[in-house]
Design a protein around this motif. Structure first.
Motif, short mmCIF file in Angstrom:
data_model
loop_
_atom_site.label_atom_id
_atom_site.label_comp_id
_atom_site.label_asym_id
_atom_site.label_seq_id
_atom_site.Cartn_x
_atom_site.Cartn_y
_atom_site.Cartn_z
N TRP A 247 87.71 37.32 4.81
CA TRP A 247 88.36 38.60 4.99
C TRP A 247 89.65 38.47 4.85
N VAL A 248 90.31 37.45 5.12
CA VAL A 248 91.72 37.55 4.45
C VAL A 248 92.21 37.58 2.89
N ASN A 249 91.40 36.72 2.22
CA ASN A 249 91.29 36.83 1.06
C ASN A 249 90.80 38.19 0.13
N PHE A 250 89.79 38.13 0.61
CA PHE A 250 89.25 40.15 0.27
C PHE A 250 90.69 41.00 0.40
N LYS A 251 91.43 40.74 1.55
CA LYS A 251 92.55 42.18 1.70
C LYS A 251 93.45 41.53 1.03
N ARG A 252 93.80 40.37 0.57
CA ARG A 252 95.05 40.31 -0.30
C ARG A 252 94.41 40.64 -1.94
N ARG A 253 93.30 40.76 -2.24
CA ARG A 253 92.89 41.44 -3.52
C ARG A 253 92.79 42.76 -3.66
N LEU A 254 92.67 42.59 -2.63
CA LEU A 254 92.54 44.59 -2.28
C LEU A 254 93.95 45.20 -2.11
N VAL A 255 95.01 44.67 -1.74
CA VAL A 255 96.50 45.07 -1.91
C VAL A 255 96.61 44.59 -2.51
N ASP A 256 96.30 44.07 -4.29
CA ASP A 256 96.45 43.29 -5.35
C ASP A 256 96.62 44.75 -6.19
N LEU A 257 95.36 44.84 -6.32
CA LEU A 257 95.15 46.33 -6.63
C LEU A 257 95.63 47.93 -6.68
N MET A 258 96.63 47.74 -6.34
CA MET A 258 97.20 48.83 -5.47
C MET A 258 98.49 48.73 -5.68
N CYS A 259 99.30 46.83 -6.48
CA CYS A 259 100.24 46.69 -6.38
C CYS A 259 100.70 46.90 -7.83
N PRO A 260 101.77 46.52 -8.31
CA PRO A 260 102.54 46.58 -10.28
C PRO A 260 102.44 44.80 -10.05
N ALA A 261 102.15 44.68 -10.96
CA ALA A 261 101.79 43.38 -11.83
C ALA A 261 102.75 42.79 -11.32
N PRO A 262 103.34 41.26 -11.47
CA PRO A 262 104.40 40.57 -11.83
C PRO A 262 104.77 40.58 -13.05
#
Length: 293
Positions: A247-262
């Motif tokens: 669940w925690v890893n899923f949330k991390r990937r979901l958050v990443d979709l909403m952020c600009p890539a480094p």
């Protein structure tokens, strides 16, 4: 505002030099930095290098380095010793391992974020995971920790956790040194359970973590301590552990979709006095190595 940054060290001088430089160049624009290195009695010249660095920067404006070189009971004992030395004037504190670095302007942005979130007691941000040669491997976003998941899964990473010093003083938390590898889990579990006001800032990239292949979280010791820690938990929590991690890893990937890539990674290498900037051509939030944490 004074940042009190603590770094545990033991026989890792090459990476420690880069770590120290990455902290030193944070001073300026209203940011004062006190960097304390707690060395476990290294035999690789660490103490001599720290003494020379301290002497060379004793007149620096807004920056100071202190250190102690003495035997300890491991990483977490060193961190506890360093926090016990925190000066009263410190406004914020953070923990950066010897094989980690702050990215350019990280503490200035953290100071601004605390000003924007006056009720926050802990800020957590995104970090880059780099290979031993300093090249980019992936990045990891923060997630908002919750009591039920933090019991078994460490949702917070030390190199991107920035605490108000008053909150640490009030809570009085320290690492449980009976764990030599997994003490992050009960520390952050207790911090979350205490109702600490935590603000996650996934768009802010502040730190670098090195994938050495010898990281504590991937050692047999961690697996042993994980089994011990889980065994002490109620049965329902043990059953939920694998689901909690997913669940925690899923949330991390979901958050990443909403952020600009480094886009870049600017690091010190060895004894170089300037950072080397790498363009990140294929940004990803997926780490191709496994952790037992």
């Amino acid at each position: 505002m004074l940042f009190y940054i603590i770094t545990p060290a033991f026989n890792d001088l090459e990476r420690l030099r880069a770590c120290v430089r990455s902290v030193a160049d944070q001073a300026g624009e209203g940011v004062e930095v006190h960097h304390h290195v707690q060395d476990g009695g290294s035999s690789d010249g660490t103490a001599a290098w720290l003494e020379a660095w301290q002497h060379a920067h004793e007149d620096a404006v807004g920056y100071a380095l202190t250190y102690e070189s003495t035997a300890d009971a491991g990483l977490y004992d060193a961190l506890n010793k360093a926090w016990d030395r925190m000066p009263q004037k410190a406004a914020y504190t953070a923990h950066l391992n010897a094989d980690e670095q702050y990215l350019p302007g990280a503490l200035r942005r953290i100071a601004a974020a605390f000003a924007e979130h006056p009720g926050a007691e802990l800020l957590t941000t995104t970090y880059l995971m780099c290979n031993e040669d300093g090249t980019y491997h992936c990045h990891r976003r923060p997630v908002q920790p919750h009591v039920w998941t933090s019991v078994l899964t460490c949702e917070l990473m030390t190199c991107v956790c920035f605490l108000r010093a008053d909150a640490l003083r009030r809570l009085g938390l320290r690492f449980d040194i009976s764990y030599r590898s997994l003490a992050d889990v009960p520390f952050y579990r207790d911090l979350v359970a205490a109702g600490t006001c935590i603000v996650s800032l996934p768009r802010l990239v502040t730190s670098m973590y090195t994938l050495t292949g010898r990281n504590l979280s991937w050692t047999p010791l961690t697996a042993t301590e994980r089994a011990r820690y889980n065994a002490a938990a109620p049965a329902w929590q043990r059953l939920l552990y694998p689901f909690s991690r997913r669940w925690v890893n899923f949330k991390r990937r979901l958050v990443d979709l909403m952020c600009p890539a480094p886009q870049t990674c600017a690091l010190y290498h060895g004894d170089a006095e300037t950072r080397t900037t790498e363009t990140i051509t294929v940004p990803t939030c997926i780490c191709r190595r496994k952790s037992n944490g």
